[in-house]
Write a protein that holds these residues in place. Structure first.
Motif, short mmCIF file in Angstrom:
data_model
loop_
_atom_site.label_atom_id
_atom_site.label_comp_id
_atom_site.label_asym_id
_atom_site.label_seq_id
_atom_site.Cartn_x
_atom_site.Cartn_y
_atom_site.Cartn_z
N LEU A 98 0.82 -1.22 0.00
CA LEU A 98 0.00 0.00 0.00
C LEU A 98 0.85 1.27 0.00
CD1 LEU A 98 -3.00 -0.85 2.37
CD2 LEU A 98 -2.93 -0.86 -0.14
N LEU A 99 2.01 1.22 0.64
CA LEU A 99 2.90 2.39 0.61
C LEU A 99 3.40 2.65 -0.81
CD1 LEU A 99 4.97 1.83 3.87
CD2 LEU A 99 3.25 3.62 3.46
N PRO A 102 -0.82 2.83 -3.50
CA PRO A 102 -1.98 3.09 -2.64
C PRO A 102 -3.34 2.79 -3.27
CG PRO A 102 -0.95 5.15 -3.30
CD PRO A 102 -0.08 4.05 -3.82
N ASP A 103 -3.41 2.67 -4.59
CA ASP A 103 -4.68 2.32 -5.22
C ASP A 103 -4.86 0.81 -5.13
OD1 ASP A 103 -5.34 4.95 -5.91
OD2 ASP A 103 -4.15 4.82 -7.74
N ALA A 104 -6.00 0.40 -4.55
CA ALA A 104 -6.25 -1.02 -4.31
C ALA A 104 -7.75 -1.26 -4.41
CB ALA A 104 -5.72 -1.39 -2.92
N SER A 105 -8.17 -2.44 -3.99
CA SER A 105 -9.60 -2.71 -3.89
C SER A 105 -9.83 -3.63 -2.70
CB SER A 105 -10.16 -3.34 -5.17
OG SER A 105 -9.65 -4.63 -5.34
N ILE A 106 -11.06 -3.61 -2.20
CA ILE A 106 -11.43 -4.51 -1.12
C ILE A 106 -12.70 -5.24 -1.50
CG2 ILE A 106 -10.33 -3.24 0.76
CD1 ILE A 106 -13.13 -2.08 1.45
N SER A 107 -12.83 -6.43 -0.98
CA SER A 107 -14.10 -7.14 -1.04
C SER A 107 -14.72 -6.92 0.33
CB SER A 107 -13.87 -8.63 -1.31
OG SER A 107 -15.10 -9.30 -1.26
N ILE A 113 -14.87 -3.07 -4.03
CA ILE A 113 -14.89 -1.61 -3.94
C ILE A 113 -13.47 -1.09 -4.19
CG2 ILE A 113 -15.32 0.37 -2.42
CD1 ILE A 113 -17.23 -1.52 -0.83
N PRO A 114 -13.28 -0.22 -5.21
CA PRO A 114 -11.96 0.39 -5.40
C PRO A 114 -11.70 1.40 -4.27
CG PRO A 114 -13.51 1.10 -7.12
CD PRO A 114 -14.25 0.17 -6.22
N VAL A 115 -10.49 1.37 -3.74
CA VAL A 115 -10.13 2.24 -2.62
C VAL A 115 -8.75 2.86 -2.84
CG1 VAL A 115 -11.52 1.01 -0.89
CG2 VAL A 115 -9.15 0.30 -1.31
N THR A 116 -8.50 3.91 -2.08
CA THR A 116 -7.18 4.52 -2.01
C THR A 116 -6.74 4.45 -0.55
OG1 THR A 116 -7.71 5.98 -3.85
CG2 THR A 116 -5.83 6.60 -2.47
N ALA A 117 -5.51 4.01 -0.32
CA ALA A 117 -4.98 3.85 1.03
C ALA A 117 -4.07 5.02 1.38
CB ALA A 117 -4.20 2.54 1.13
N ARG A 118 -4.15 5.41 2.63
CA ARG A 118 -3.28 6.49 3.13
C ARG A 118 -2.77 6.10 4.51
NH1 ARG A 118 -4.45 10.94 5.97
NH2 ARG A 118 -6.70 10.66 5.70
N LEU A 119 -1.44 6.12 4.68
CA LEU A 119 -0.83 5.84 5.98
C LEU A 119 -1.14 7.01 6.92
CD1 LEU A 119 1.12 4.07 7.70
CD2 LEU A 119 2.98 5.52 6.82
#
Length: 160
Positions: A98-99, A102-107, A113-119
């Motif tokens: 993710l670092l 940061p663009d990922a997805s979750i079930s 669902i497409p998501v963006t991760a932020r530390l």
């Protein structure tokens, strides 16, 4: 689950033995059940809310699927993920992913669902950490066991 059952599971999950065994057993079981139920069931989510995170490998560039506990945020648009690694020494691989990407997805509850991760850092992390400890107290034991600061990520729905 009854309060006594939850406390027992919290106590067991804070042990060093659990930290040695769980990373090998729980994700494999979660992935298998998730696949068999076509995304409708995560075994670990019977105790804590959970997602299957699909991130891009930091070094390989390949998709990596990881079952994780999460804390859904009240607005329904975000989730907190904790890189506790069950209180083991190293940061889990998914946090490196993710670092780097940061663009990922979750079930989540059977939906992708497409998501963006932020530390999270500083005061924002401190506030989130307090909420996470109220949500799942064993995180305090995991943090006490390691010298590294456990990473906390906020996932938000990707725009569009």
């Amino acid at each position: 689950m009854a309060a006594v059952g939850v406390r027992l599971v919290q106590k067991v999950s804070a042990t060093r033995a659990f930290a040695k065994v769980a990373p090998h057993v729980i994700p494999a079981l979660d992935r298998a059940v998730h696949r068999l139920t076509r995304g409708r069931v995560l075994l670990s989510a019977q105790l804590l809310p959970g997602v299957i995170l699909t991130s891009t490998g930091a070094r390989s560039g390949l998709p990596r699927r990881t079952p994780l506990a999460c804390m859904p945020e009240e607005d329904g648009r975000g989730w907190l993920l904790v890189g506790s690694n069950f209180g083991r020494t190293d940061h889990p691989a998914w946090t490196h992913n993710l670092l780097t990407h940061p663009d990922a997805s979750i079930s989540w509850k059977g939906r992708d669902i497409p998501v963006t991760a932020r530390l999270l850092v500083g005061e924002e992390r401190t506030t989130a950490w307090k909420a996470l400890l109220a949500f799942w107290p064993p995180y305090a034991t995991y943090q006490a066991r390691v010298e590294r600061e456990i990473r906390v990520f906020r996932l938000t729905r990707a725009a569009g």
